[in-house]
Write a protein that holds these residues in place. Sequence first.
Motif, PDB file in Angstrom:
ATOM      1  N   THR A 119      97.062  28.168  38.979  1.00 24.45           N
ATOM      2  CA  THR A 119      97.841  27.134  38.284  1.00 24.45           C
ATOM      3  C   THR A 119      98.243  26.199  39.431  1.00 24.45           C
ATOM      4  OG1 THR A 119      98.526  28.307  36.198  1.00 24.45           O
ATOM      5  CG2 THR A 119      99.701  26.029  36.882  1.00 24.45           C
ATOM      6  N   PHE A 120      98.715  26.578  40.493  1.00 21.78           N
ATOM      7  CA  PHE A 120      99.290  25.719  41.761  1.00 21.78           C
ATOM      8  C   PHE A 120      97.955  25.012  42.221  1.00 21.78           C
ATOM      9  CE2 PHE A 120     103.113  25.685  44.642  1.00 21.78           C
ATOM     10  CZ  PHE A 120     103.131  24.440  44.296  1.00 21.78           C
ATOM     11  N   ARG A 121      96.827  25.996  42.539  1.00 25.32           N
ATOM     12  CA  ARG A 121      95.827  25.533  42.939  1.00 25.32           C
ATOM     13  C   ARG A 121      95.113  24.321  42.314  1.00 25.32           C
ATOM     14  NH1 ARG A 121      93.527  29.841  43.936  1.00 25.32           N
ATOM     15  NH2 ARG A 121      93.967  29.998  46.212  1.00 25.32           N
ATOM     16  N   GLU A 122      95.128  24.610  40.685  1.00 23.06           N
ATOM     17  CA  GLU A 122      94.720  23.376  39.975  1.00 23.06           C
ATOM     18  C   GLU A 122      95.485  22.069  40.030  1.00 23.06           C
ATOM     19  OE1 GLU A 122      93.450  23.034  35.337  1.00 23.06           O
ATOM     20  OE2 GLU A 122      94.438  24.805  36.040  1.00 23.06           O
ATOM     21  N   LEU A 123      96.807  22.207  40.226  1.00 27.31           N
ATOM     22  CA  LEU A 123      97.864  21.259  40.493  1.00 27.31           C
ATOM     23  C   LEU A 123      97.300  20.507  41.532  1.00 27.31           C
ATOM     24  CD1 LEU A 123     100.314  19.681  39.956  1.00 27.31           C
ATOM     25  CD2 LEU A 123     101.677  21.383  41.353  1.00 27.31           C
TER      26      LEU A 123
ATOM     27  N   LYS B 107     101.118  15.767  30.869  1.00 29.57           N
ATOM     28  CA  LYS B 107     100.461  16.527  30.015  1.00 29.57           C
ATOM     29  C   LYS B 107     100.294  18.278  30.468  1.00 29.57           C
ATOM     30  CE  LYS B 107      96.420  16.529  26.996  1.00 29.57           C
ATOM     31  NZ  LYS B 107      95.293  15.898  26.647  1.00 29.57           N
ATOM     32  N   PHE B 108      99.819  17.991  31.855  1.00 26.07           N
ATOM     33  CA  PHE B 108      99.407  18.965  32.279  1.00 26.07           C
ATOM     34  C   PHE B 108     100.715  19.981  32.536  1.00 26.07           C
ATOM     35  CE2 PHE B 108      99.024  21.608  36.430  1.00 26.07           C
ATOM     36  CZ  PHE B 108      97.796  22.203  36.184  1.00 26.07           C
ATOM     37  N   ARG B 109     101.834  19.401  32.861  1.00 26.37           N
ATOM     38  CA  ARG B 109     102.900  20.334  33.030  1.00 26.37           C
ATOM     39  C   ARG B 109     103.536  20.888  31.620  1.00 26.37           C
ATOM     40  NH1 ARG B 109     108.364  18.666  32.144  1.00 26.37           N
ATOM     41  NH2 ARG B 109     110.017  19.841  33.419  1.00 26.37           N
ATOM     42  N   GLU B 110     103.219  20.235  30.678  1.00 29.41           N
ATOM     43  CA  GLU B 110     103.704  20.726  29.295  1.00 29.41           C
ATOM     44  C   GLU B 110     102.657  21.939  28.977  1.00 29.41           C
ATOM     45  OE1 GLU B 110     103.258  17.298  26.813  1.00 29.41           O
ATOM     46  OE2 GLU B 110     105.551  16.743  27.185  1.00 29.41           O
ATOM     47  N   GLU B 111     101.495  21.550  29.012  1.00 29.89           N
ATOM     48  CA  GLU B 111     100.465  22.783  28.807  1.00 29.89           C
ATOM     49  C   GLU B 111     100.671  23.964  29.536  1.00 29.89           C
ATOM     50  OE1 GLU B 111      96.744  20.887  29.900  1.00 29.89           O
ATOM     51  OE2 GLU B 111      96.574  19.854  27.803  1.00 29.89           O
ATOM     52  N   GLN B 112     101.079  23.896  30.744  1.00 35.16           N
ATOM     53  CA  GLN B 112     101.339  25.088  31.582  1.00 35.16           C
ATOM     54  C   GLN B 112     102.469  25.889  31.332  1.00 35.16           C
ATOM     55  OE1 GLN B 112      98.945  26.216  33.406  1.00 35.16           O
ATOM     56  NE2 GLN B 112      97.866  24.551  33.300  1.00 35.16           N
ATOM     57  N   ILE B 113     103.569  25.025  30.773  1.00 31.93           N
ATOM     58  CA  ILE B 113     105.026  25.700  30.580  1.00 31.93           C
ATOM     59  C   ILE B 113     104.775  26.401  29.187  1.00 31.93           C
ATOM     60  CG2 ILE B 113     107.044  25.299  29.432  1.00 31.93           C
ATOM     61  CD1 ILE B 113     107.702  22.828  31.625  1.00 31.93           C
ATOM     62  N   ALA B 114     103.851  25.916  28.301  1.00 32.14           N
ATOM     63  CA  ALA B 114     103.356  26.436  27.047  1.00 32.14           C
ATOM     64  C   ALA B 114     102.676  27.898  26.932  1.00 32.14           C
ATOM     65  CB  ALA B 114     102.762  25.569  26.071  1.00 32.14           C
ATOM     66  N   ARG B 115     102.223  27.971  28.140  1.00 33.04           N
ATOM     67  CA  ARG B 115     101.143  29.217  28.296  1.00 33.04           C
ATOM     68  C   ARG B 115     102.463  30.548  28.418  1.00 33.04           C
ATOM     69  NH1 ARG B 115      97.217  28.617  33.066  1.00 33.04           N
ATOM     70  NH2 ARG B 115      96.336  30.359  32.269  1.00 33.04           N
TER      71      ARG B 115
END
Length: 376
Positions: free
Chosen positions: A351-355, A181-189
């Motif tokens: 984003t990478f830090r949040e990951l 879900k996190f991955r999908e959200e970040q790609i959509a940005r």
Amino acid sequence: MKWNKVAAKALLGLVVLANASWAKEVTVTDVAGRSVVVDVPVNKVILGEGRQIYLVSALDRDNPFKRVVGWREDFSQADPDNYAIYLKKFPQMASIPTFGGFKDSSFDVEQAVSLKPDVMLLNIESKKATEDAKYIEKLAAAGIPVVYVDFREHPFTNTEPSMRLIGELFGEEQKADDFIKFREEQIARVTDVIAKANPARPKVLIDRAGGYSDDCCMSFGDDNFGKFVEMAGGTNIAKGIIPGTFGTLNPEQIIAANPDQVIVTGGMWDAYVPGGNWVGVGPGANLQEARRKLENLTKRVAMTGIPAVEHQQFHAIWHQFYNSPYQFVAIQQMAKWLHPDLFADLDPEATFRELHEKFLPVDYVSGYWVSLKDAK
């Protein structure tokens, strides 16, 4: 006292029964389309590639190595900086047995059998070599199922199913779903903005592992970093030239394509090419040195007269984004290079830090990209 002993034995029996009932036989479908019977959750795993730890660490965040009984010796060589970060926190990983590759026939079946794994995870690119050597049959004869996953050959087809598959094998489906879900959200940005704005697309050369050898230039067709370019709002100049995921462009093709931007993939590859001209980006990288080596790559014949060099639209990014579920970070950073006005508020570093903070057991350390456009 006698009653207590009886009660203790009865309780122990219930625990054993509970554990036995928790383990169940399931049939999973791997990314090669094979149906494989596995007892889940698995407790002992062999990683057919050490860099599979990029996902495993998000599922077993407390100890990414608690199930790993053997792994291929590539993590320390291909990504020594992250290896060192993990080693510092989990020193026990240094004692995990390692083995060679499959394409060079250095994999030792007897060693794998001796480790008594519940499953072995192989990358899809090793499929032909494992079939030719009949590794699957040999491991099956010892009761070891093999499951194929993929984060490299066709990442936008296979990354999500690979994550779900490993999540199911580990009994960590929810963690896998949360990551997806996190991955999908970040790609959509990125992709939502590109779809709405429909900007002019700069022509982009992905210089795969630029400087790794004297040859120029390895690149990507319509997948992996080639697809990252398209998703980030660019045009991959190799898309119509390289038929598969990986291939090579000659200098004449690059000069004729006249790319507006060049993105070099790099890493710390002293284990493979000591003192090479590759651009050393990754956690904790010396970005001044990386920028120096990046600038040297503009002097190759293939870069003669192209706009990317003239306008200093020459960048480098961590190569291992191509072989991990972290691709969305690369897409965000590439979008900022290709369309700085559209993505002025996007922060791939955050984003990478949040990951790392949400999913990974180690702290984020910057150094994953550099550009000639950066202030010197």
